[in-house]
Motif scaffolding. Structure first.
Motif, mmCIF file in Angstrom:
data_model
loop_
_atom_site.group_PDB
_atom_site.id
_atom_site.type_symbol
_atom_site.label_atom_id
_atom_site.label_comp_id
_atom_site.label_asym_id
_atom_site.label_seq_id
_atom_site.Cartn_x
_atom_site.Cartn_y
_atom_site.Cartn_z
ATOM 1 N N HIS A 1 3.318 63.491 25.462
ATOM 2 C CA HIS A 1 2.762 63.828 26.683
ATOM 3 C C HIS A 1 1.723 62.916 27.175
ATOM 4 C CE1 HIS A 1 1.002 66.426 29.615
ATOM 5 N NE2 HIS A 1 -0.129 66.119 29.195
ATOM 6 N N TRP A 2 0.911 62.199 26.189
ATOM 7 C CA TRP A 2 0.096 61.240 26.528
ATOM 8 C C TRP A 2 0.508 59.958 26.958
ATOM 9 C CZ3 TRP A 2 -4.744 61.413 23.071
ATOM 10 C CH2 TRP A 2 -5.575 62.529 23.038
ATOM 11 N N LEU A 3 1.417 59.597 26.391
ATOM 12 C CA LEU A 3 2.300 58.426 26.667
ATOM 13 C C LEU A 3 2.920 58.509 28.154
ATOM 14 C CD1 LEU A 3 2.985 55.542 25.337
ATOM 15 C CD2 LEU A 3 5.147 56.519 24.787
ATOM 16 N N SER A 4 3.341 59.787 28.382
ATOM 17 C CA SER A 4 4.099 59.988 29.720
ATOM 18 C C SER A 4 3.170 60.032 30.784
ATOM 19 C CB SER A 4 5.061 61.049 29.599
ATOM 20 O OG SER A 4 6.142 61.016 28.669
ATOM 21 N N SER A 5 1.775 60.165 30.562
ATOM 22 C CA SER A 5 1.000 59.933 31.549
ATOM 23 C C SER A 5 0.326 58.788 31.990
ATOM 24 C CB SER A 5 -0.168 61.108 31.245
ATOM 25 O OG SER A 5 -1.196 60.494 30.305
ATOM 26 N N PHE A 6 0.839 57.752 31.044
ATOM 27 C CA PHE A 6 0.129 56.201 31.305
ATOM 28 C C PHE A 6 1.006 55.687 32.250
ATOM 29 C CE2 PHE A 6 -0.085 51.931 29.657
ATOM 30 C CZ PHE A 6 -1.392 51.773 29.939
ATOM 31 N N ASN A 7 0.452 54.885 33.222
ATOM 32 C CA ASN A 7 1.000 54.482 34.399
ATOM 33 C C ASN A 7 1.536 53.065 34.159
ATOM 34 O OD1 ASN A 7 -1.204 52.699 33.751
ATOM 35 N ND2 ASN A 7 -2.110 53.003 35.931
ATOM 36 N N PHE A 8 1.818 52.528 32.891
ATOM 37 C CA PHE A 8 2.460 51.348 32.709
ATOM 38 C C PHE A 8 2.603 50.268 33.600
ATOM 39 C CE2 PHE A 8 4.347 54.550 29.585
ATOM 40 C CZ PHE A 8 4.109 53.819 28.355
ATOM 41 N N LEU B 138 -1.929 56.164 19.204
ATOM 42 C CA LEU B 138 -1.549 55.489 20.391
ATOM 43 C C LEU B 138 -2.411 54.349 20.462
ATOM 44 C CD1 LEU B 138 -0.363 58.308 22.662
ATOM 45 C CD2 LEU B 138 1.173 56.904 21.479
ATOM 46 N N PRO B 139 -2.022 53.154 21.153
ATOM 47 C CA PRO B 139 -2.741 52.098 21.335
ATOM 48 C C PRO B 139 -3.926 52.407 22.223
ATOM 49 C CG PRO B 139 -0.403 51.585 21.876
ATOM 50 C CD PRO B 139 -0.564 53.123 21.739
ATOM 51 N N PRO B 140 -4.986 51.561 22.060
ATOM 52 C CA PRO B 140 -6.211 51.578 22.811
ATOM 53 C C PRO B 140 -6.272 51.699 24.150
ATOM 54 C CG PRO B 140 -6.565 49.940 21.048
ATOM 55 C CD PRO B 140 -5.079 50.227 21.156
ATOM 56 N N GLU B 141 -5.296 51.178 25.099
ATOM 57 C CA GLU B 141 -5.332 51.249 26.246
ATOM 58 C C GLU B 141 -4.608 52.523 26.755
ATOM 59 O OE1 GLU B 141 -1.438 48.880 25.115
ATOM 60 O OE2 GLU B 141 -3.453 49.187 24.413
ATOM 61 N N LEU C 33 -5.019 55.234 24.972
ATOM 62 C CA LEU C 33 -6.229 56.145 24.590
ATOM 63 C C LEU C 33 -7.294 56.297 25.645
ATOM 64 C CD1 LEU C 33 -6.347 56.022 20.688
ATOM 65 C CD2 LEU C 33 -5.394 57.836 22.107
ATOM 66 N N GLU C 34 -7.536 55.028 26.152
ATOM 67 C CA GLU C 34 -8.508 54.950 27.227
ATOM 68 C C GLU C 34 -8.213 55.592 28.513
ATOM 69 O OE1 GLU C 34 -11.117 51.304 29.412
ATOM 70 O OE2 GLU C 34 -9.586 50.914 28.072
ATOM 71 N N HIS C 35 -7.021 55.421 29.002
ATOM 72 C CA HIS C 35 -6.503 56.105 30.002
ATOM 73 C C HIS C 35 -6.593 57.591 30.132
ATOM 74 C CE1 HIS C 35 -3.669 56.861 33.539
ATOM 75 N NE2 HIS C 35 -3.307 57.797 32.711
ATOM 76 N N VAL C 36 -6.202 58.163 28.716
ATOM 77 C CA VAL C 36 -6.416 59.506 28.525
ATOM 78 C C VAL C 36 -7.792 60.052 28.595
ATOM 79 C CG1 VAL C 36 -5.708 61.218 26.963
ATOM 80 C CG2 VAL C 36 -4.337 59.607 27.434
ATOM 81 N N ARG C 37 -8.592 59.249 28.315
ATOM 82 C CA ARG C 37 -10.098 59.555 28.318
ATOM 83 C C ARG C 37 -10.626 59.731 29.733
ATOM 84 N NH1 ARG C 37 -10.635 56.826 23.321
ATOM 85 N NH2 ARG C 37 -11.160 54.948 24.498
ATOM 86 N N ASN C 38 -10.177 58.699 30.337
ATOM 87 C CA ASN C 38 -10.526 58.526 31.974
ATOM 88 C C ASN C 38 -9.877 59.548 32.665
ATOM 89 O OD1 ASN C 38 -11.819 56.190 31.392
ATOM 90 N ND2 ASN C 38 -10.208 54.723 31.874
ATOM 91 N N GLN C 39 -8.792 60.211 32.323
ATOM 92 C CA GLN C 39 -8.327 61.342 33.033
ATOM 93 C C GLN C 39 -8.888 62.843 32.560
ATOM 94 O OE1 GLN C 39 -5.548 61.098 35.218
ATOM 95 N NE2 GLN C 39 -6.006 58.997 35.208
ATOM 96 N N GLY C 40 -9.677 62.559 31.578
ATOM 97 C CA GLY C 40 -10.457 63.837 31.259
ATOM 98 C C GLY C 40 -9.676 64.750 30.381
ATOM 99 N N ALA C 41 -8.636 64.544 29.654
ATOM 100 C CA ALA C 41 -7.763 65.128 28.620
ATOM 101 C C ALA C 41 -8.543 65.097 27.187
ATOM 102 C CB ALA C 41 -6.527 64.615 28.382
ATOM 103 N N LYS C 42 -8.481 66.080 26.770
ATOM 104 C CA LYS C 42 -9.038 66.564 25.271
ATOM 105 C C LYS C 42 -8.161 66.565 24.365
ATOM 106 C CE LYS C 42 -13.205 68.998 27.174
ATOM 107 N NZ LYS C 42 -13.982 70.310 26.833
ATOM 108 N N PRO C 43 -8.302 65.849 23.300
ATOM 109 C CA PRO C 43 -7.146 65.468 21.922
ATOM 110 C C PRO C 43 -6.958 66.997 21.408
ATOM 111 C CG PRO C 43 -8.859 64.205 21.792
ATOM 112 C CD PRO C 43 -9.546 64.860 22.844
ATOM 113 N N ILE C 44 -5.847 67.459 20.981
ATOM 114 C CA ILE C 44 -5.513 68.610 20.428
ATOM 115 C C ILE C 44 -5.626 68.391 18.980
ATOM 116 C CG2 ILE C 44 -3.645 70.174 20.053
ATOM 117 C CD1 ILE C 44 -2.448 69.507 22.707
ATOM 118 N N ALA C 45 -6.234 69.267 18.200
ATOM 119 C CA ALA C 45 -6.552 69.252 16.857
ATOM 120 C C ALA C 45 -5.304 68.662 16.069
ATOM 121 C CB ALA C 45 -6.926 70.637 16.346
#
Length: 502
Positions: free
Chosen positions: A348-355, A383-386, A388-400
């Motif tokens: 899900h996180w990977l699919s949200s990345f803009n590549f 997942l790679p840093p770029e 994870l950084e994108h997900v953090r900027n989107q405001g998503a919270k990691p699932i346990a």
């Protein structure tokens, strides 16, 4: 007017098309198998034949081939829910009028049928059979759930019997060379060579000799005669990558070759015929470079006969799971290790990345994951840093982390958790998102030993479909029934059964 024949083993598709054609006063006749059509074809013919591909017994492509042998001028429209490059190309090579991917817009389908009915095909389309189609080298592009890529597949199919020049545009990393190879592999030049030349990667001083070859003694260091790329590509395809970077003086020589069909080696005096198909690609806006004076306008028009635009990966996110699964498998094979898989959250996180680097970036990312991950299951935190950084900027919270142990966990819960992991492994990442979620929901209910799971899920499925269709049609039941492909009485009965009357 002769009737339009509709062949599909799905009764709802036949019903929808019949009713839609009736609204525009086009008679229609339905069949549920190829055998029924062939039997009827012995005594009468339709104005247009609309056939599904995958049917019990003889399939639609085989039916298309037999119909075209008997009546080459009959327009045949092929429809299927399984849109892939090979079946699309086969349909056009066997003489299909057009290719209709499911699900389709009913009005668009009717418009296509009307256009086919008006077509007076005086000559049979060329047939090339399917046995000579070579193995597709660009596996990435073989299948796509993206409408934009399906349009590209259709264009490749239409161009299969032609040697017309093609210009492929798209951002870097979108797979332009793969599409160029697909055009070659599915053309009547497939037995000839495919020669690629990157205009941006060869020094300006060497590019002319690289392209046209040279005679012995033509310049310092030319100790022997050498064939150029045009000669190497004889009877095949010459692919110009990054054509926008070609120097102006060489553009002039290329234009002359395209206009006259012949060229001279550097230092040579004998004209050599150029029997090649030209496919060019660029990530640059050539119209803008023409306006700037850095690209010849006449060459641009010579190249811009047929243009294919490849969408960036951010416009075809529905393909990311399938591409990721493919690249992870390829990377594992290259390294000789078992293929890793991504957790649902990681995917899900990977699919949200803009590549921004498109498919090439996704492929490199999958290689990184294969090398750097320590376990078989790749979690979101891996997942790679770029990303994870994108997900953090989107405001998503990691699932346990579902693999973390908890203090008072029972052996039964541990077993269920491991079974859930196995269930996730069985999820087909190439499938649509809703079917993957359905797979996981079914697994969860099975683990809980719930009774009558099929009846419950079917009831929920029907409720969602009916509520959505009624909301879309603003409560008009006839329209909702038509869009769903069922009768109005059936819709009324199901609404009553599900308590949707109000």
């Amino acid at each position: 007017m002769k009737a339009v024949w509709i062949v599909d083993d799905d009764q709802s598709i036949r019903w929808v098309l019949e009713k839609a054609l009736a609204r525009v006063a086009i008679p229609a006749r339905s069949f549920d198998s190829a055998g029924q059509v062939l039997a009827a074809f012995e005594t009468e013919t339709p104005s247009v034949l609309v056939t599904d591909v995958r049917m019990p017994g003889e399939d639609g492509l085989s039916l298309l081939h037999r119909i075209k042998q008997a009546q080459p001028g009959l327009p045949v429209i092929v429809m299927t829910a399984f849109t892939d490059l090979n079946s699309t190309v086969k349909a056009f090579q066997k003489g299909a009028f057009d290719y209709l991917p499911k699900p389709f817009d009913v009005n668009a389908a009717v418009g296509l049928i009307q256009r086919a009915a008006r077509t007076d095909e005086k000559e049979a389309p060329a047939e090339h059979g399917t046995e000579s189609i070579p193995r597709q080298t660009g596996r990435v592009m073989v299948q796509s759930a993206s409408p934009a890529m399906q349009e590209v597949f259709r264009a490749i199919g239409r161009l299969a019997a032609s040697s017309v020049t093609v210009l492929i545009t798209g951002e870097s990393g979108t797979g332009k060379e793969l599409i160029a190879r697909a055009l070659h592999d599915h053309s009547n030049r497939a037995q000839g060579p495919f020669v690629a030349l990157n205009a941006a990667a060869i020094p300006k001083d060497l590019l002319e000799a690289e392209l046209f070859g040279h005679e012995r003694g033509a310049f310092t260091g030319a100790t022997q005669q050498r064939r150029g790329r045009f000669e190497e590509a004889n009877n095949g395809t010459l692919f110009f990558d990054e054509i926008g970077d070609m120097p102006l003086e060489l553009q002039t020589r290329l234009l002359r070759v395209l206009a006259e069909g012949s060229f001279y080696r550097v230092g040579g005096s004998q004209a050599i015929q150029a029997n090649v198909r030209i496919v060019a690609a660029t990530h640059q806006p050539l119209e803008q470079r023409v306006a700037e004076g850095s690209f010849r306008e006449d060459l641009f028009h010579r190249l811009n006969v047929i243009r294919l635009r490849l969408p960036p990966l951010r416009e075809r996110t529905e393909d990311i799971p399938a591409l990721t699964q493919l690249f992870m498998r390829n990377s594992a094979e290259d390294l000789g290790v078992p293929a890793r898989r991504l957790s649902v959250e990681a995917m899900h996180w990977l699919s949200s990345f803009n590549f921004p680097g498109n498919i090439r970036q996704l492929e490199n990312l999958c290689q990184w994951l294969t090398v750097m991950s320590s376990g078989q299951v790749i979690e979101a935190k891996d997942l790679p840093p770029e990303v994870l950084e994108h997900v953090r900027n989107q405001g998503a919270k990691p699932i346990a982390d579902t693999h973390d142990a908890t203090p008072n966990i029972s052996s039964q819960q541990t077993t269920q958790r491991s079974e859930a992991d196995v269930a996730l492994a069985r999820v087909d990442l190439a499938a649509p998102a809703w079917t993957r979620e359905l797979t996981q929901e079914a697994e969860r209910r099975l683990m809980r030993n719930e009774p009558a799971i099929m009846a419950t899920l079917l009831r929920d499925f029907e409720r969602v479909l009916l509520e959505t269709a009624l909301a879309h049609s603003r409560g008009r039941r006839m329209e909702a029934a038509q869009r769903l492909g069922i009768g109005r009485n059936t819709l009324t009965r199901k609404c009553s059964e599900l308590g949707l009357d109000n």
